[in-house]
Design a protein around this motif. Structure first.
Motif, PDB file in Angstrom:
ATOM      1  N   ASP A 202       0.918  -1.149  -0.085  1.00 20.88           N
ATOM      2  CA  ASP A 202      -0.008  -0.088  -0.049  1.00 20.88           C
ATOM      3  C   ASP A 202       0.815   1.186   0.074  1.00 20.88           C
ATOM      4  O   ASP A 202       1.440   1.751   1.163  1.00 20.88           O
ATOM      5  CB  ASP A 202      -0.992  -0.031   1.072  1.00 20.88           C
ATOM      6  CG  ASP A 202      -1.966   1.026   1.289  1.00 20.88           C
ATOM      7  OD1 ASP A 202      -1.852   1.926   0.334  1.00 20.88           O
ATOM      8  OD2 ASP A 202      -2.902   1.330   2.094  1.00 20.88           O
ATOM      9  N   GLY A 203       1.182   1.828  -1.412  1.00 20.59           N
ATOM     10  CA  GLY A 203       1.887   2.805  -1.269  1.00 20.59           C
ATOM     11  C   GLY A 203       3.052   2.882  -2.498  1.00 20.59           C
ATOM     12  O   GLY A 203       3.244   1.884  -3.328  1.00 20.59           O
ATOM     13  N   ILE A 222      12.381   8.940  -3.435  1.00 21.96           N
ATOM     14  CA  ILE A 222      11.520   8.704  -2.386  1.00 21.96           C
ATOM     15  C   ILE A 222      11.119  10.124  -1.766  1.00 21.96           C
ATOM     16  O   ILE A 222      10.051  10.400  -1.096  1.00 21.96           O
ATOM     17  CB  ILE A 222      12.100   7.670  -1.438  1.00 21.96           C
ATOM     18  CG1 ILE A 222      12.182   6.461  -2.158  1.00 21.96           C
ATOM     19  CG2 ILE A 222      11.267   7.735  -0.184  1.00 21.96           C
ATOM     20  CD1 ILE A 222      10.778   5.709  -2.555  1.00 21.96           C
ATOM     21  N   ALA A 223      12.101  10.995  -1.282  1.00 22.62           N
ATOM     22  CA  ALA A 223      11.778  12.214  -0.716  1.00 22.62           C
ATOM     23  C   ALA A 223      10.872  13.174  -1.555  1.00 22.62           C
ATOM     24  O   ALA A 223       9.842  13.766  -0.711  1.00 22.62           O
ATOM     25  CB  ALA A 223      13.144  12.959  -0.333  1.00 22.62           C
ATOM     26  N   ALA A 224      11.135  13.084  -2.800  1.00 20.43           N
ATOM     27  CA  ALA A 224      10.173  13.953  -3.574  1.00 20.43           C
ATOM     28  C   ALA A 224       8.771  13.513  -3.552  1.00 20.43           C
ATOM     29  O   ALA A 224       7.914  14.059  -3.394  1.00 20.43           O
ATOM     30  CB  ALA A 224      10.758  14.072  -5.149  1.00 20.43           C
ATOM     31  N   ILE A 231       4.766   6.441   1.059  1.00 22.31           N
ATOM     32  CA  ILE A 231       5.757   5.478   0.695  1.00 22.31           C
ATOM     33  C   ILE A 231       5.297   4.112   1.218  1.00 22.31           C
ATOM     34  O   ILE A 231       4.722   4.100   2.497  1.00 22.31           O
ATOM     35  CB  ILE A 231       6.928   5.910   1.189  1.00 22.31           C
ATOM     36  CG1 ILE A 231       7.262   7.274   0.620  1.00 22.31           C
ATOM     37  CG2 ILE A 231       7.908   5.006   0.641  1.00 22.31           C
ATOM     38  CD1 ILE A 231       7.038   7.496  -0.794  1.00 22.31           C
ATOM     39  N   ALA A 232       5.297   3.223   0.667  1.00 23.83           N
ATOM     40  CA  ALA A 232       4.723   1.484   0.914  1.00 23.83           C
ATOM     41  C   ALA A 232       5.925   1.375   2.238  1.00 23.83           C
ATOM     42  O   ALA A 232       7.138   1.177   1.999  1.00 23.83           O
ATOM     43  CB  ALA A 232       5.098   0.771  -0.355  1.00 23.83           C
ATOM     44  N   PRO A 233       5.362   0.867   3.207  1.00 18.45           N
ATOM     45  CA  PRO A 233       5.958   0.078   4.259  1.00 18.45           C
ATOM     46  C   PRO A 233       6.302  -1.360   4.021  1.00 18.45           C
ATOM     47  O   PRO A 233       5.760  -1.867   3.054  1.00 18.45           O
ATOM     48  CB  PRO A 233       5.132   0.178   5.509  1.00 18.45           C
ATOM     49  CG  PRO A 233       3.789   0.045   4.755  1.00 18.45           C
ATOM     50  CD  PRO A 233       3.719   0.670   3.652  1.00 18.45           C
ATOM     51  N   PRO A 248      14.310   2.744   2.953  1.00 16.91           N
ATOM     52  CA  PRO A 248      12.993   2.886   3.076  1.00 16.91           C
ATOM     53  C   PRO A 248      12.420   2.955   1.579  1.00 16.91           C
ATOM     54  O   PRO A 248      13.035   4.001   0.829  1.00 16.91           O
ATOM     55  CB  PRO A 248      13.043   4.147   4.005  1.00 16.91           C
ATOM     56  CG  PRO A 248      13.972   4.070   4.789  1.00 16.91           C
ATOM     57  CD  PRO A 248      15.188   3.496   4.190  1.00 16.91           C
ATOM     58  N   GLY A 249      11.427   2.420   1.351  1.00 17.14           N
ATOM     59  CA  GLY A 249      10.829   2.552  -0.016  1.00 17.14           C
ATOM     60  C   GLY A 249      11.508   1.849  -1.007  1.00 17.14           C
ATOM     61  O   GLY A 249      11.140   2.106  -2.216  1.00 17.14           O
TER      62      GLY A 249
END
Length: 306
Positions: A202-203, A222-224, A231-233, A248-249
């Protein structure tokens, strides 16, 4: 996870032959218009970009011309950027996000980059909302010599014809609920394997190249995107679609070994985006905007390194 072999086409444990592939193809039908949703939009951009027809699909050459747009003032002294969408035709925001980037952002970067955008690599897949082409071949596993997918082969010829090396390639994709409802079960049946169920993240997430991961580049994207959508966990096992998080992501694949679109150049910076359009937390517009944000994040990072 549970395994199953209940897909309605084929005999469990046996790969498909011509009969099964024909049965699968007979289930496909036109569900939306490539002409109205893609070609007309590209034609409206024709005065702002150089339009290239780099082929046409043999299934219906008049219906499925393959188009790409280039920024004007192509200059061999500028680095080249490749943006692709719709390699999997059913992944809508990859196509529409690429077109939106052309319409709203590409000219802002033309001073610094030559930009080539192929927004809908698989137009038959777009119209039929399919992952494969009519031959039950996945174009995104077919970027290698003597490709079995004419969609992939045409794009490879286009890129090979460019008079510049590609510095960055951003390939725009989605992960949808239909991956688990249809496409992964069909893949298992086609190949004579049991289908093992997984979860849909989900993301938004990225797929980098395990041979050239470029973590700072991926982090910037990812930051943008996080300013636009979530962002998907990782899942309970610390993975996304069965792969461990690299950061992450972000997960990494051996993209050349798998024949993915993101492997078709020797670029320094490469990534594949994955948007989740079926999330209750995301709209169609948000998914398109996330694709645009990913491209901008990538280009802004490259400019920051100059």
């Amino acid at each position: 996870m549970q395994s199953s072999n209940s897909y309605p086409i084929g005999t469990p444990g046996e790969p498909w032959g011509d009969v099964e592939k024909a049965t699968w193809l007979a289930r496909a039908g036109i569900k939306r218009s490539y002409r109205e949703e893609v070609l007309d939009k590209l034609e409206s951009l024709g005065t702002r970009f150089e339009r290239l027809q780099y082929g046409a699909l043999s299934y219906d050459a008049a219906r499925y011309p393959l188009l790409a747009l280039k920024t004007l003032g192509w200059d061999s002294n500028k680095p080249c950027i490749l943006i692709t969408g719709g390699v999997h035709g059913y992944e809508t925001s990859g196509v529409q996000g690429a077109i939106k980037f052309l319409d709203t952002q590409a000219e802002n970067y033309a001073e610094h980059f030559n930009i080539l955008v192929a927004p809908c690599v698989s137009p038959w897949g777009y119209e039929t909302i399919n992952r494969w082409n009519p031959n039950a071949v996945d174009p995104n596993r077919s970027f290698y010599a003597q490709s079995p997918a004419e969609e992939s082969a045409a794009l490879m010829r286009l890129v090979a014809s460019l008079e510049c090396d590609i510095l960055a390639h951003i390939d725009l994709h989605e992960t949808t609920d239909s991956d688990e409802q249809e496409f992964r079960p069909a893949l298992a049946a086609r190949d004579g394997r049991d289908y093992v169920a997984d979860t849909v993240p989900d993301g938004f997430y990225l797929v980098g190249d395990s041979e050239n991961p470029q973590p700072a580049f991926q982090e910037a994207i990812i930051a943008a995107v996080s300013a636009v959508t979530h962002i998907a966990p990782a899942d309970a096992d610390g993975k996304i679609i069965g792969e461990p998080l690299a950061q992450p992501g972000v997960i990494n694949y051996p993209v050349k070994t798998l024949g993915l679109c993101s492997s078709l150049t020797h670029c320094t910076y490469g990534t594949t985006t994955e948007v989740y359009p079926d999330s209750p937390r995301a709209s169609e517009r948000e998914c398109n905007d996330a694709q645009v944000a990913a491209i901008k994040g990538a280009l802004d990072y490259i400019l920051s390194q100059a």
